[in-house]
Motif scaffolding. Structure first.
Motif, PDB file in Angstrom:
ATOM      1  N   ALA A 380       0.828  -1.205   0.000  1.00 33.31           N
ATOM      2  CA  ALA A 380       0.000   0.000   0.000  1.00 33.31           C
ATOM      3  C   ALA A 380       0.863   1.256   0.000  1.00 33.31           C
ATOM      4  O   ALA A 380       2.083   1.214   0.188  1.00 33.31           O
ATOM      5  CB  ALA A 380      -0.931  -0.013   1.205  1.00 33.31           C
ATOM      6  N   TYR A 433      -5.077  -8.135  -4.964  1.00 33.24           N
ATOM      7  CA  TYR A 433      -5.750  -7.131  -4.143  1.00 33.24           C
ATOM      8  C   TYR A 433      -4.971  -5.829  -4.247  1.00 33.24           C
ATOM      9  O   TYR A 433      -3.756  -5.795  -4.058  1.00 33.24           O
ATOM     10  CB  TYR A 433      -5.769  -7.639  -2.709  1.00 33.24           C
ATOM     11  CG  TYR A 433      -6.604  -6.890  -1.713  1.00 33.24           C
ATOM     12  CD1 TYR A 433      -7.915  -7.267  -1.458  1.00 33.24           C
ATOM     13  CD2 TYR A 433      -6.073  -5.840  -0.974  1.00 33.24           C
ATOM     14  CE1 TYR A 433      -8.674  -6.615  -0.494  1.00 33.24           C
ATOM     15  CE2 TYR A 433      -6.822  -5.185  -0.014  1.00 33.24           C
ATOM     16  CZ  TYR A 433      -8.126  -5.575   0.224  1.00 33.24           C
ATOM     17  OH  TYR A 433      -8.868  -4.932   1.182  1.00 33.24           O
ATOM     18  N   VAL A 435      -5.196  -1.366  -3.467  1.00 28.21           N
ATOM     19  CA  VAL A 435      -5.873  -0.332  -2.692  1.00 28.21           C
ATOM     20  C   VAL A 435      -5.399   1.041  -3.156  1.00 28.21           C
ATOM     21  O   VAL A 435      -4.206   1.248  -3.384  1.00 28.21           O
ATOM     22  CB  VAL A 435      -5.575  -0.485  -1.184  1.00 28.21           C
ATOM     23  CG1 VAL A 435      -6.367   0.521  -0.369  1.00 28.21           C
ATOM     24  CG2 VAL A 435      -5.868  -1.896  -0.717  1.00 28.21           C
ATOM     25  N   GLY A 439      -7.340   4.679   0.529  1.00 32.28           N
ATOM     26  CA  GLY A 439      -7.768   3.530   1.312  1.00 32.28           C
ATOM     27  C   GLY A 439      -9.269   3.383   1.384  1.00 32.28           C
ATOM     28  O   GLY A 439      -9.792   2.716   2.274  1.00 32.28           O
ATOM     29  N   ALA A 442     -10.930  -1.229  -2.083  1.00 32.74           N
ATOM     30  CA  ALA A 442      -9.970  -2.231  -2.525  1.00 32.74           C
ATOM     31  C   ALA A 442     -10.540  -2.933  -3.745  1.00 32.74           C
ATOM     32  O   ALA A 442     -11.755  -3.133  -3.856  1.00 32.74           O
ATOM     33  CB  ALA A 442      -9.704  -3.240  -1.416  1.00 32.74           C
ATOM     34  N   ARG A 456     -14.859  -4.888  -6.134  1.00 35.89           N
ATOM     35  CA  ARG A 456     -14.348  -3.891  -5.200  1.00 35.89           C
ATOM     36  C   ARG A 456     -15.174  -3.951  -3.921  1.00 35.89           C
ATOM     37  O   ARG A 456     -16.318  -4.420  -3.911  1.00 35.89           O
ATOM     38  CB  ARG A 456     -14.383  -2.484  -5.792  1.00 35.89           C
ATOM     39  CG  ARG A 456     -15.742  -1.813  -5.779  1.00 35.89           C
ATOM     40  CD  ARG A 456     -15.632  -0.337  -6.138  1.00 35.89           C
ATOM     41  NE  ARG A 456     -16.906   0.348  -5.949  1.00 35.89           N
ATOM     42  CZ  ARG A 456     -17.076   1.652  -6.063  1.00 35.89           C
ATOM     43  NH1 ARG A 456     -16.042   2.424  -6.383  1.00 35.89           N
ATOM     44  NH2 ARG A 456     -18.258   2.204  -5.863  1.00 35.89           N
ATOM     45  N   LEU A 459     -13.392  -0.139   2.251  1.00 35.88           N
ATOM     46  CA  LEU A 459     -12.482  -0.616   3.286  1.00 35.88           C
ATOM     47  C   LEU A 459     -12.863  -0.101   4.663  1.00 35.88           C
ATOM     48  O   LEU A 459     -12.994   1.109   4.861  1.00 35.88           O
ATOM     49  CB  LEU A 459     -11.055  -0.163   2.982  1.00 35.88           C
ATOM     50  CG  LEU A 459     -10.307  -0.933   1.901  1.00 35.88           C
ATOM     51  CD1 LEU A 459      -8.929  -0.342   1.720  1.00 35.88           C
ATOM     52  CD2 LEU A 459     -10.202  -2.391   2.262  1.00 35.88           C
ATOM     53  N   LYS A 464      -7.529  -0.498   6.414  1.00 35.09           N
ATOM     54  CA  LYS A 464      -6.968   0.648   5.705  1.00 35.09           C
ATOM     55  C   LYS A 464      -5.479   0.776   6.002  1.00 35.09           C
ATOM     56  O   LYS A 464      -5.051   0.620   7.144  1.00 35.09           O
ATOM     57  CB  LYS A 464      -7.679   1.935   6.110  1.00 35.09           C
ATOM     58  CG  LYS A 464      -9.039   2.112   5.470  1.00 35.09           C
ATOM     59  CD  LYS A 464      -9.600   3.495   5.760  1.00 35.09           C
ATOM     60  CE  LYS A 464     -10.928   3.694   5.049  1.00 35.09           C
ATOM     61  NZ  LYS A 464     -11.470   5.050   5.277  1.00 35.09           N
TER      62      LYS A 464
END
Length: 674
Positions: A380, A433, A435, A439, A442, A456, A459, A464
């Motif tokens: 992320a 996956y 993001v 956040g 996803a 999707r 989150l 997050k």
């Protein structure tokens, strides 16, 4: 606005069978039945049987518990509490056939409703259990709980014995409060308060779509289509890369990226840079190359021919591989069966070196990797939260999606991976996956037999990543406002460590970077023949995702050019340089060394507060301090003139502190340049 909450579902199996459960003073049990739908009888097995503490037989039919009217149906219970209270956990005693509670909502004393739990019904393996739903500590007082049961797809004579509330400091206190009811075993499953949704028909077709890559700003979605008629090689083409755009309401404008990123072979994308100008591609494009991955640059019009990624000591015994390039462009995460692998594909990391090569892959360690395959890594924007798929960690059937947090800078120390739960994972393969930096959503892939689509889900807080600051802007020439395709670098202060690099679009000057929380950063720009005005951003204490726009001016290097040094900091009222200033001064050293005949003036400026003569003296002391640093670094002092202007030349209004601060500055003026 619809509020999404995170929850954790804790399943507690009772270690005793039959008998009654003692009352715990720490748990407030429901005191009144407000509403019951589809109860078995009006008295026995009715909704009012959930009032008070648990008192029914565990694992069998008991008239002292609520029982649904039909084996296949839907039921609702709404219960009130004598003392409205703040809540961290909702406890549901499922004394027979658990797993069919699908929705739970909390209502405060003013009637506002908060959904906290939403899953699909399942046939649990336990004959009975306590379902503990952990919610973020409520600021409101909970007066009422609504619980929905669904046995349509999981038939059975479901029973609920009691519904309780507790405000506890973690699961340990909940366990303590439940001790009077017997010996418990605890298993944890994370869940969401909203359901996943397939993307629209612009994305998902009758063919197979997979591997979504969302840009940090959430505006572009890259993905692949397999054996699609619009692929470069038509239906025989195993896989091409596509991109879709978000118009504020829906995804659309789907385009095949075309040549050179797509050809008649299988093409895949591993990552896209925050500015959308760098793509990490799977496999080799260069004839004769055996590189496992390639890099392509977008110049504002077309993508460049992909060039091989060169990894020192790369060795993969698996026929499969996955790659992900972090947002700062400095780490390459890969899924390979390399040296030291636990048995199949493991996750490794390589670091970019100054010569452009990538370091020997480092195994991420035993917390992440198992004897089975780990793959589809995504790190992320916070550069800490890792999402990946695994056949080895405990899951729902095939490969499931998990997440783990990087605990230090060794890249070998990670938190215990957590399964994302049944809201995301299925019994089939679940992977890829991704993001956005915000956040908020996803994106991931679920298999359904021969079909594969992109979904999707919004989150919750638990999943997050840590908040980041997304900075977008434009690099431009101050002489004529034309765009510049400059290199934009962000470094941490005061260390001066390069944290990442972005490339401004040469046609528009646009750039986008992501700054993870926890540091003070300086942004610098580089372009031949120009000098940039640096900016600093304090991201040490941000509590939520944010976006800002900041244009970066660059001054043509010529006689008379004036550049403001925004990242020179002095202790208040003194000429003492703060450590955060050193990277900026080092840039001046580099500029002077690159232009050995250049002569500059360092001009010191203050605001208009205080005695004018004292301000002039202070401003002169400050630029002399900068000059001394340059001389100590080997720059001839005869090439540097210093002037203290005090408050004589303001560039902003001195009446307000936020603008008055702009007048306290050091400027470089070019006196000679050849």
């Amino acid at each position: 606005m619809r509020t999404q909450l995170w929850i954790i579902r804790i399943i507690i199996g009772f270690g005793v069978f039959g008998g009654s459960l003692a009352f715990s003073q720490d748990i407030q049990w429901a005191s009144k039945l407000n509403y019951a739908y589809n109860e078995f009888e009006p008295d026995n097995w009715s909704g009012k049987q959930v009032i008070g503490p648990p008192n029914s037989v565990l694992g069998g039919l008991d008239k002292q518990a609520f029982r649904i009217k039909e084996e296949s149906g839907i039921a609702t219970l709404i219960v009130d509490y004598a003392e409205p209270q703040k809540v961290t956990h909702v406890i549901v005693i499922e004394n027979y056939l658990p797993g069919r509670v699908t929705d739970v909502s909390l209502t405060d004393a003013n009637g506002a409703k908060y959904p906290v739990y939403k899953v699909k019904p399942t046939q649990s393996l336990e004959p009975y259990r306590a379902l503990v739903i952990t919610v973020p500590p409520t600021e409101y007082l909970v007066k009422q709980v609504e619980l929905n049961i669904n046995t349509v797809t999981a038939p059975g004579w479901v029973q609920i014995d009691a519904i309780g509330l507790i405000y506890a400091d973690g699961l340990a206190q909940v366990n303590e409060a439940l001790k009077p009811y017997g010996k418990f075993t605890v298993s944890e499953e994370l869940s969401f308060s909203s359901e996943k949704e397939p993307l629209n028909s612009q994305i998902n077709t009758e063919y197979r779509e997979a591997k979504p890559i969302i840009t940090p700003d959430g505006k572009s979605l890259f993905f692949v289509r397999q054996f699609h008629p619009d692929n470069i090689g038509g239906k025989r083409d195993p896989q091409d890369i596509y991109v879709a755009t978000w118009d504020g309401n829906k995804w659309g404008g789907v385009q095949n990226l075309g040549s050179p990123l797509n050809n008649k072979d299988g093409n895949g994308i591993g990552a896209i840079s925050p500015d959308g100008n760098t793509a990490l591609l799977i496999g080799a494009y260069e004839r004769g190359s055996n590189s496992p991955a390639s890099i392509s640059q977008f110049n504002g019009t077309v993508w460049s021919t992909p060039e091989p990624v060169k990894i020192i000591g790369y060795n993969n015994a698996s026929p499969y591989s996955d790659f992900y390039l972090t947002n700062n462009g400095k780490e390459l995460i890969m899924a390979i069966q390399g040296p030291g692998s636990k048995g199949d594909q493991d996750l490794y990391v390589s670091f970019k070196q100054d010569d452009g090569y990538w370091s020997t892959p480092l195994n991420l360690g035993n917390a992440v990797n198992t004897r089975a395959a780990e793959f589809s890594p995504f790190l992320a924007a916070d550069n800490k939260t890792l999402y990946f798929s695994s056949f080895g960690h405990t899951g729902s059937g095939s490969a499931d999606i998990f997440y783990s947090k990087r605990l230090d800078d060794t890249w070998a120390n990670w938190s215990k991976p957590k399964n994302l739960g049944t809201a995301v994972n299925t019994r089939n393969l679940d992977a890829y996956y991704a993001v956005s930096a915000a956040g908020d959503y996803a994106y991931f892939t679920n298999d359904k037999g021969e079909d594969r689509d992109i979904y999707r889900i919004s989150l919750p807080g638990e999943f997050k990543p840590e908040p980041v600051l997304l900075v977008r802007g434009r690099v431009f020439n101050t002489a004529d406002d034309s765009p510049l395709g400059a290199k934009v670098t962000f470094v941490s202060l005061p260390e001066g460590v390069e944290e990442g690099v972005a490339q401004a679009n040469p046609l528009t000057g646009q750039f986008t970077i992501v700054l993870p929380r926890g540091k003070l950063y300086a942004l610098t720009t580089e372009a031949a023949g120009y000098w940039g005005e640096n900016e600093s951003f304090d991201v040490t204490d941000i509590s939520s995702y944010a976006e800002i726009s900041k244009d970066l001016p660059m001054v043509p290097l010529k006689v008379g050019a004036v550049v403001k040094m925004n990242n020179l900091f002095f202790t208040k009222g003194t000429a003492d340089l703060e450590p955060e200033s050193i990277p900026q001064i080092d840039q001046i050293v580099e500029l002077m060394n690159e232009n050995p005949t250049m002569i500059i003036e360092l001009g010191g400026h203050t605001d208009n507060r205080g005695v004018p003569s004292a301000n002039v003296a202070l401003s002169l002391k400050r630029v002399n301090e900068v000059k001394q640093y340059l001389v100590d670094r080997g720059i001839d002092g005869n090439r540097i003139e210093t002037v203290g202007y005090g408050g004589e030349k303001p560039v902003a209004d001195n009446r307000y502190e936020e603008t008055r601060a702009l007048n306290r500055r050091v400027e470089i003026k070019v006196l000679k340049f050849e």
